[in-house]
Each structure stands twice: as structure tokens, then as C-alpha cells.
Design a protein around this motif. Structure first.
Motif, mmCIF file in Angstrom:
data_model
loop_
_atom_site.group_PDB
_atom_site.id
_atom_site.type_symbol
_atom_site.label_atom_id
_atom_site.label_comp_id
_atom_site.label_asym_id
_atom_site.label_seq_id
_atom_site.Cartn_x
_atom_site.Cartn_y
_atom_site.Cartn_z
ATOM 1 N N GLU A 41 6.163 -7.264 3.715
ATOM 2 C CA GLU A 41 5.728 -6.107 4.481
ATOM 3 C C GLU A 41 5.807 -6.393 5.982
ATOM 4 O O GLU A 41 5.725 -7.542 6.416
ATOM 5 N N THR A 61 6.251 3.532 7.409
ATOM 6 C CA THR A 61 5.478 2.640 6.548
ATOM 7 C C THR A 61 5.788 1.188 6.876
ATOM 8 O O THR A 61 6.889 0.870 7.350
ATOM 9 N N PHE A 63 5.562 -0.898 4.369
ATOM 10 C CA PHE A 63 6.034 -1.367 3.067
ATOM 11 C C PHE A 63 7.522 -1.699 3.180
ATOM 12 O O PHE A 63 8.271 -0.975 3.808
ATOM 13 N N ASP A 212 -1.677 0.238 4.119
ATOM 14 C CA ASP A 212 -0.368 0.240 4.772
ATOM 15 C C ASP A 212 -0.521 -0.108 6.249
ATOM 16 O O ASP A 212 -1.635 -0.211 6.784
ATOM 17 N N GLU A 286 -1.066 2.762 -1.663
ATOM 18 C CA GLU A 286 -1.288 2.414 -0.263
ATOM 19 C C GLU A 286 -2.278 3.454 0.276
ATOM 20 O O GLU A 286 -1.934 4.633 0.425
#
Length: 316
Positions: A41, A61, A63, A212, A286
Motif C-alpha cells: 500500500e 486510494t 490500496f 485507507d 477499507e
């Protein structure tokens, strides 16, 4: 002299064989550069920004994002990541064959397909849910002063809000406080042991709850007049349960869209399995971002618990 010539000829032939073998491998072997696969991440304030061909922002994001990943946005339009450069990505409209949609369509009428039509009983005896946290250090800097508390992240408190919401609906919950540090892609391998333990209980669903990293507007909403963190549901696309897990994610999003519009910002189908290969109703949530308060994430988690409870009870 003859011996010298023989040696020269021998080494010349040997060199020719080596060069020929090298060239053959270059021509027929796999490419020397493999595509970059992001598994970690974003950190230190970074995040990915995904835009459509017209430059409109579709997703922000932390992610990990890779080419081939798919995002179903709040309006149920489907986009596939087709280009990446640094922290920026471009996505094109696509469709999901798992839903038997027309390949030229970029939208899904999920609301009609997954409508919760059955009466929901007052109690949900026999339904059981498991919750755990692969990234057990995650915290909310606005409320906690730091984004990471190794071994004791406040993501546990967010998970507990979801668990308490489910319990209030008559659903039994096991909320694991196991830690899986450090915060890296290997945390999913370490949390796998926790998942195996939880699956022995035969849960109806199992959730990996995260936080997140993205701009506040990506996750901020108001529900009942209170600041609330939205949720992005993540499904791994490298797992044999993709179809059933994605169906389950769609059920949850559809019902959330009905009772708490805006609570679920979308569904991200990313590279990896995130331990979802172990169970057909396993999802990653998230909830909120490092740019929002923990209190807003706790409200979002409570509302997600309400939604999940109603979806699970409608299936019994």
C-alpha cells in the motif's frame, strides 16, 4: 603448432556455441523485464489517482493498484485499469462477465438484481460473523496522533463498532485482536493463520477491516447529519472464490445504497487474493482514510454492520 591450432579451433567452436545459445535464449525466452506488480500500500501521504479517458477522477486510494484491476463505482459503472504511470492511472469502461452482462455495457443494474426482498426477522439466531485485521497497526492520525500504532492500532476500535452493530442485530461475532505486523504485503500471509482459526467456527461471513490512505473527500459523507467515513469493499481477483465473493460484495453495496446512500463508495477488484481464496463469503473493507477522524470511521463501521446484518438475515 598443430596443438595450438587445435586448441584455437576448440575454443572458437565453444565460444560460437555459447554465443548461439545466448542469442537463442534472447529470441525465444521470456521477456527480460516483467511487468511491475504492486503489492504494498501507498505510504507517507501518497495515494493512487485513477481517471477516465476524459480526465475525470474515478478513484483515489492508497490500496495497491495494477493494470487489469477493476473498479465498480458508486453508480455501479465498471472500469478497468489500462494505463499506469507513477501514482496516476487511467481506466476505461468495461463489463463483468461474471454478471452475464452485455460486453458493450459499462453499467450493472445491481439494485434490481440483488434487492433484499424478504422480510427480515427480529433476531438472527444461528448467524455468525468473524472479523480480523491484517494491518493491525492502522490508526487515524487526526484522532490518534499517528497513522500506525504497532500491535495496537485503533483499527481494532473501528472493527469493534462493526462487531457491536452486528451483535445488536442478534448476530454472534468473533472479533480477533491478533496482530500481524509489520505493515507490509506479508501481513496477509501472517494473518492467514488467524483466518484458519476463525474458519473453524464456520462463520457465515468473514471480514478483514482496514483503513485507507486517500484525500478526505474520497471517503467523507454525512449520514443522519453526522460526519461519517465511507467504505470501499475490496475483492481479490486471484482467487477461486472471486464469483461468490463479488456477488456477496454486490449484495452489501446494493443494500447500503438503499438504506445509507453514499456509505459504500465502490467495489475494487484488485490483484491478489487477500485470503479470500479460503472462503466464499470473505471480503476486505477499507473504512475511512488517514485524513479523516477515527470517530467518523467508527460511525461508518456501525452502519456497515447494520447493512451486513440485514443482508445476512435476508439469506436465512
Amino acid at each position: 603448432m598443430l596443438r595450438q591450432r587445435t586448441l584455437l579451433i576448440f575454443f572458437g567452436i565453444l565460444a560460437l556455441i555459447i554465443v548461439s545459445a545466448y542469442l537463442l535464449m534472447r529470441w525465444t525466452g521470456p521477456p527480460t523485464r516483467k511487468p511491475l506488480i504492486r503489492t504494498t500500500e501507498a505510504s507517507k501521504g501518497n495515494y493512487y489517482t485513477v481517471r477516465d479517458k476524459q480526465g475525470q477522477v474515478l478513484l483515489q486510494t492508497g490500496f495497491p493498484i495494477n493494470i487489469g484491476d477493476v473498479f465498480i463505482n458508486e453508480d455501479n459503472r465498471v472500469f478497468e485499469i489500462c494505463e499506469m504511470k507513477g501514482w496516476d492511472a487511467v481506466a476505461r469502461p468495461t463489463s463483468l462477465s461474471v454478471f452475464n452482462q452485455d460486453r458493450n455495457s459499462s453499467s450493472i443494474d445491481i439494485k434490481e438484481h440483488w434487492a433484499v426482498k424478504e422480510a427480515i426477522p427480529a433476531q438472527a439466531a444461528g448467524i455468525h460473523v468473524a472479523i480480523y485485521h491484517s494491518h493491525s497497526d492502522e490508526s487515524y492520525p487526526i484522532s490518534d496522533g499517528t497513522s500506525s500504532i504497532p500491535g495496537n492500532g485503533t483499527i481494532f476500535e473501528v472493527g469493534e463498532n462493526m462487531a457491536n452493530s452486528l451483535r445488536a442485530s442478534g448476530i454472534s461475532v468473533t472479533h480477533s485482536y491478533n496482530t500481524h505486523g509489520p505493515h507490509d504485503s506479508g501481513a496477509y500471509y501472517r494473518s492467514r493463520r488467524t483466518v484458519f482459526q476463525l474458519l473453524k467456527e464456520g462463520p457465515d461471513a468473514i471480514f478483514d477491516v482496514h483503513r485507507d490512505s486517500a484525500p478526505p473527500e474520497a471517503y467523507y459523507t454525512l449520514i443522519n447529519g453526522l460526519p461519517t467515513a465511507r467504505t470501499m469493499i475490496v475483492v481479490g481477483r486471484q482467487n477461486p472464490n472471486l464469483g461468490s465473493n463479488l456477488d456477496f460484495a454486490q449484495r452489501i453495496k446494493n443494500h447500503a445504497d438503499t438504506v445509507y446512500p453514499g456509505l459504500v463508495r465502490g467495489i475494487f477488484i484488485g490483484h491478489g487474493d487477500y485470503n479470500q481464496d479460503l472462503y466464499p463469503t470473505a471480503l476486505l473493507f477499507e473504512i475511512g482514510t488517514d485524513q479523516l477522524s477515527r470517530e467518523s470511521a467508527q460511525r461508518g463501521a456501525q452502519h456497515m454492520g447494520d447493512v451486513v446484518a440485514e443482508v445476512l438475515r435476508a439469506r436465512t
